[in-house]
Design an enzyme around this catalytic site. Sequence first.
Site, PDB file in Angstrom:
ATOM      1  N   HIS A   1      38.393  49.766  27.814  1.00 23.44           N
ATOM      2  CA  HIS A   1      39.584  50.162  28.569  1.00 23.44           C
ATOM      3  C   HIS A   1      39.438  50.123  30.082  1.00 23.44           C
ATOM      4  CE1 HIS A   1      37.259  53.857  28.897  1.00 23.44           C
ATOM      5  NE2 HIS A   1      38.051  54.203  29.884  1.00 23.44           N
TER       6      HIS A   1
HETATM    7  C1  UD1 Z   1      36.779  56.810  32.066  1.00 21.77           C
HETATM    8  C2  UD1 Z   1      36.721  57.169  33.488  1.00 21.77           C
HETATM    9  C3  UD1 Z   1      37.803  58.157  33.782  1.00 21.77           C
HETATM   10  C4  UD1 Z   1      39.156  57.668  33.279  1.00 21.77           C
HETATM   11  C5  UD1 Z   1      39.087  57.328  31.814  1.00 21.77           C
HETATM   12  C6  UD1 Z   1      40.376  56.710  31.333  1.00 21.77           C
HETATM   13  C7  UD1 Z   1      34.307  56.800  33.927  1.00 21.77           C
HETATM   14  C8  UD1 Z   1      32.950  57.421  34.045  1.00 21.77           C
HETATM   15  N1  UD1 Z   1      35.357  57.640  33.777  1.00 21.77           N
HETATM   16  O1  UD1 Z   1      36.218  57.845  31.316  1.00 21.77           O
HETATM   17  O2  UD1 Z   1      37.854  58.314  35.164  1.00 21.77           O
HETATM   18  O3  UD1 Z   1      40.113  58.664  33.423  1.00 21.77           O
HETATM   19  O4  UD1 Z   1      38.048  56.390  31.630  1.00 21.77           O
HETATM   20  O5  UD1 Z   1      40.461  56.732  29.918  1.00 21.77           O
HETATM   21  O6  UD1 Z   1      34.393  55.627  33.994  1.00 21.77           O
HETATM   22  N2  UD1 Z   1      37.685  59.101  22.571  1.00 21.77           N
HETATM   23  C9  UD1 Z   1      38.518  59.550  21.559  1.00 21.77           C
HETATM   24  N3  UD1 Z   1      39.288  58.645  20.896  1.00 21.77           N
HETATM   25  C10 UD1 Z   1      39.267  57.298  21.175  1.00 21.77           C
HETATM   26  C11 UD1 Z   1      38.408  56.849  22.210  1.00 21.77           C
HETATM   27  C12 UD1 Z   1      37.638  57.769  22.902  1.00 21.77           C
HETATM   28  O7  UD1 Z   1      38.542  60.753  21.264  1.00 21.77           O
HETATM   29  O8  UD1 Z   1      39.992  56.548  20.524  1.00 21.77           O
HETATM   30  C13 UD1 Z   1      36.877  60.083  23.292  1.00 21.77           C
HETATM   31  C14 UD1 Z   1      35.416  59.790  23.299  1.00 21.77           C
HETATM   32  O9  UD1 Z   1      34.765  60.349  22.191  1.00 21.77           O
HETATM   33  C15 UD1 Z   1      34.971  60.436  24.619  1.00 21.77           C
HETATM   34  C16 UD1 Z   1      36.180  60.277  25.502  1.00 21.77           C
HETATM   35  O10 UD1 Z   1      37.293  60.060  24.648  1.00 21.77           O
HETATM   36  O11 UD1 Z   1      34.729  61.820  24.458  1.00 21.77           O
HETATM   37  C17 UD1 Z   1      35.968  59.118  26.406  1.00 21.77           C
HETATM   38  O12 UD1 Z   1      37.177  58.779  26.967  1.00 21.77           O
HETATM   39  P1  UD1 Z   1      37.401  57.380  27.680  1.00 21.77           P
HETATM   40  O13 UD1 Z   1      38.869  57.184  27.739  1.00 21.77           O
HETATM   41  O14 UD1 Z   1      36.543  56.357  27.028  1.00 21.77           O
HETATM   42  O15 UD1 Z   1      36.952  57.714  29.118  1.00 21.77           O
HETATM   43  P2  UD1 Z   1      35.637  57.473  29.937  1.00 21.77           P
HETATM   44  O16 UD1 Z   1      35.237  56.049  30.005  1.00 21.77           O
HETATM   45  O17 UD1 Z   1      34.611  58.460  29.531  1.00 21.77           O
END
Ligand code: UD1
Length: 378
Positions: free
Chosen positions: A213
């Site tokens: 994403h």
């Molecule tokens: C990143 C950015 C953050 C931004 C976000 C947008 C970094 C370090 N941070 O966070 O600034 O706001 O992207 O989304 O780059 N999860 C679910 N269901 C899913 C997918 C993920 O519950 O379908 C959970 C994962 O287990 C995890 C969290 O969401 O706990 C991660 O979220 P994610 O959207 O991937 O964000 P980051 O990359 O951590």
Amino acid sequence: MSQSLKIVSVLGTRPEIIKLSPLLPRLPEVCDRSIIVHSGQHYSYEMEAQFFEELHLPSSDYSLKAGAEGRGAGEQTALMLARLEPILQAEQPALVIVQGDTNTTLAGALVAAKLGLPVLHLEAGCRSFNRAMPEEINRVMVDHISHILLAPDHTAMKNLLNEGCDRHAALHLVGSTAIEACQRCAEFALHRPLLSQLDKNLRPGGYLAVTLHRAENTTPQVLPGLVQTLNQLAADWPIVFPVHPRTQLAIRQNGLHLDSRIITIPPLGYLDMLSLVYQAQALLTDSGGLQEEAAALNTPVLVLREETEWSYLVEAGKTVLVGNAYPQTIAAARAALQPTALETMRAATFDTCPDVTQAILNIIRAFLHLGATPHAAL
Ligand code: UD1
């Protein structure tokens, strides 16, 4: 305890909600009133509300309704600034807590700092050293205007010291609330019936999980190569891919097609996501949070980026950078998915801090009641 001690936590996206989830319910232990402000940066049920429900979090007290629909990052941040300022002026909290690196994090820290209110930044010091990332700008800014900086790992702590943040803030290495939340929920996650609901042929250890994403990975220059990589891997592996709304839109706008063998699903709830990752042979991702969670669940991670803020996991051999440029990425992914490479990643170990939330509460309590923050060992 003085009757007027309030803490305001400002959040607004999926990772902020998840990473603050161990702390929010316990804040009343150290203050009279814990107030949650939701910026609305993520505003759909599947990207935010379901996490409040699933993690049993107190509901937010204020909503800034600054969702991204049709808004650029500047307008969105400006809206948050304008709407948050009167709330903080009225509430006069003794501490404002922000987490991570989002526009919400920046807005929360900036308004508070300008009002002379102390700011605590959770997950401080993470750096990709890539200023083209919007998140990198946010996190650098926030670390330089906050008063208490809580680093998740040694590398983040070193980054803060290298930037001289100890001259204006109290620095503490507390560990990762993402890992703490994940370890706490892993047991429940394993009992989810997710795999059989997705496809009766999916077996634990028999598929790859994918998430994608990042802004830099959803561009017309980069996304086609990543889609090609996934389509080629689908010839050898069942793949399950919960698709982020931004990626869904970019795939459509760029006229791209994912192989029909890839199981694409809407974003999952937290427990289902942990379940998917826990049982996968490996995870391919550009997510920040998932790199730590997968490492904690001992699932090998192939990071679809050229660099990462979680370099301590790369150094420990728990995760591997496979980049985002085709054809290098498919070659690197195939090498990392060899059985011996996967076994080496699973056998690797890394350091985690115990009792992260308790350590944070101790720091907050000392700050609010003694006006000081005890320095943890660096
Ligand atoms: C990143 C950015 C953050 C931004 C976000 C947008 C970094 C370090 N941070 O966070 O600034 O706001 O992207 O989304 O780059 N999860 C679910 N269901 C899913 C997918 C993920 O519950 O379908 C959970 C994962 O287990 C995890 C969290 O969401 O706990 C991660 O979220 P994610 O959207 O991937 O964000 P980051 O990359 O951590």
